[in-house]
Design an enzyme around this catalytic site. Sequence first.
Site, PDB file in Angstrom:
ATOM      1  N   GLU A   1      -7.861  25.106  51.772  1.00 22.42           N
ATOM      2  CA  GLU A   1      -8.493  24.724  53.038  1.00 22.42           C
ATOM      3  C   GLU A   1      -9.240  25.863  53.741  1.00 22.42           C
ATOM      4  OE1 GLU A   1      -5.260  22.882  55.181  1.00 22.42           O
ATOM      5  OE2 GLU A   1      -4.958  21.376  53.636  1.00 22.42           O
TER       6      GLU A   1
ATOM      7  N   ASN B   1      -9.064  24.571  46.950  1.00 25.47           N
ATOM      8  CA  ASN B   1      -8.640  23.200  47.271  1.00 25.47           C
ATOM      9  C   ASN B   1      -8.921  22.927  48.747  1.00 25.47           C
ATOM     10  OD1 ASN B   1      -7.028  20.838  46.488  1.00 25.47           O
ATOM     11  ND2 ASN B   1      -5.387  21.650  47.788  1.00 25.47           N
TER      12      ASN B   1
ATOM     13  N   HIS C   1      -7.039  12.896  51.183  1.00 26.97           N
ATOM     14  CA  HIS C   1      -6.181  12.202  52.155  1.00 26.97           C
ATOM     15  C   HIS C   1      -7.080  11.197  52.876  1.00 26.97           C
ATOM     16  CE1 HIS C   1      -2.769  14.773  51.457  1.00 26.97           C
ATOM     17  NE2 HIS C   1      -3.539  15.842  51.582  1.00 26.97           N
TER      18      HIS C   1
ATOM     19  N   GLU D   1      -4.470  15.512  46.081  1.00 28.06           N
ATOM     20  CA  GLU D   1      -3.460  15.087  47.068  1.00 28.06           C
ATOM     21  C   GLU D   1      -3.730  13.659  47.544  1.00 28.06           C
ATOM     22  OE1 GLU D   1      -2.961  17.997  50.206  1.00 28.06           O
ATOM     23  OE2 GLU D   1      -3.224  19.679  48.829  1.00 28.06           O
TER      24      GLU D   1
ATOM     25  N   ASP E   1      -3.780  10.177  48.945  1.00 26.96           N
ATOM     26  CA  ASP E   1      -3.030   9.115  49.620  1.00 26.96           C
ATOM     27  C   ASP E   1      -4.015   8.357  50.495  1.00 26.96           C
ATOM     28  OD1 ASP E   1      -3.182  10.878  51.845  1.00 26.96           O
ATOM     29  OD2 ASP E   1      -1.102  11.521  51.603  1.00 26.96           O
TER      30      ASP E   1
END
Length: 453
Positions: free
Chosen positions: A165, A206, A242, A270, A272
């Site tokens: 990030e 990432n 996300h 990641e 979701d």
Amino acid sequence: MTPSRTPLRTRLRTLLTGAAATATTATLLLAAPATAADPPLRDLATTKAKVIGTAVTGSKLTATYGDLAGTQFNSLTPGNAMKWESVEPTRGTYNWTEADQIVAFAQAHNQQVRGHTLVWHNQNPAWLTNGTWTPAQLGTLLQDHITTEVTRYKGKLAAWDVVNEPFNEDGTYRPTIWSDNLGTDYIAKALTWARAADPTAKLYVNDYNVEGVNAKSTALYNLVKSLKERGIPIDGVGLQAHLILGQYPSSLQQNIQRFADLGVDVAITELDIRMQLPSTDAKLTQQAVDYKAVVDACVAVTRCVGVTVWGFTDSDSWVPDVFDGYGAATPYTENFTPKPAYYAIAQSFGGTPSAEGCAATYSVPSQWNTGFTGQVTITCSPGRSLSSWKVSWTYGAGQRVTQAWNATCAQAGASVTCVNASYNGTVPSGGSVSFGFNGTWSGNNPVPTVTLG
Ligand code: G3I
């Protein structure tokens, strides 16, 4: 172990076929609710040369959680266990217990591990963030941290999320303890130190909100391009993903492709897809559509190595803790029941759309001297859905279908097969779809046994 469903399926078939002979309405269940698709996701992903991973919590890797983590996935990412605050809570005192446990579990289950994460602005130990350091001291601390952790798992990890990030939403660099003190070249330094400690692990940067083509992903793109030009070791980019229900970024595949064209791998790291609670059948169906779109985009690009979900069960998801009123973001319920999203992932990896948990019911609403009207209703239980359907049966007394609506039906001899119309292939979780037809009969008009699938 994944339970085999074949004996149950056979038993149900036998039972229901016998019962159908006397019933006025025949239903053929294909199977009882299952905890897994046949075959498991990891086998399907392998057929597409992809990995399917999940973030895990080490202490939960027993019983059903451990069983599913080990059988359905071929890559694990420690959700928290490898972060700096976890591994070095007190300066110089290391705690590798959970990280080691996850790596051992992965080795025992023939799984990859993605290391997560070495350099971040969150989940750093208090002794680090509360300390007073010169830039030179911080550089040494970071180098030592990376060297110590990467060396510990040298040769055991497939990849490292080295830097996590680094960008703001507008594509500028995020001000952090690292960029503020070491300048933005902390990224190049971290990658170089990681490569020195483990030459085989793939090294990633990432970030989140970089799934579509936008200012932030373009900043990531420019960073990777510049690192490559400078000969800095960078092997891949991680797109966290996300996502929010119904907000699938339509440029995802194009974005993956542009990174691939730069010469790096891409991983969805990641995934979701959160929704406002409570979840409904309609939301779960939309979620399945969104999951499928994400996995499809990865499958479509050779250099997309795979997809990791950020927790495979809602009981292990960060979402409800952080987004008030939101949840149900993962492919399994809290009780480990696979959701439509689970089957969507399976389908993206080439699995056959499963009719399990759905059933077709044949009835005769009206009948006259030589004719009758028939109706078939396809119903899916909650958590199951279909995106297309086919129903077939065999007439035992010479009946013939003469005309159908809301389906396309064909009859050859005694065998009838009906498939969905273009507009009603979707049977939502917990919902149903019906079609009708007219037919002819003489003598008697027994209800046939129908098969869905
Ligand atoms: O371990 C303590 C426990 O002792 C205490 O009782 C409990 C009370 O709240 O907190 C526990 O720590 C929590 C930790 O997760 C472990 O469960 C923290 O409060 C909580 O903030 C922390 O959240 C993690 C979050 O990163 C922190 O930023 C999530 O589990 C983790 O899933 C999440 O993962 C991040 C990725 O690393 C990077 N991308 C975004 C993603 C989601 O935020």
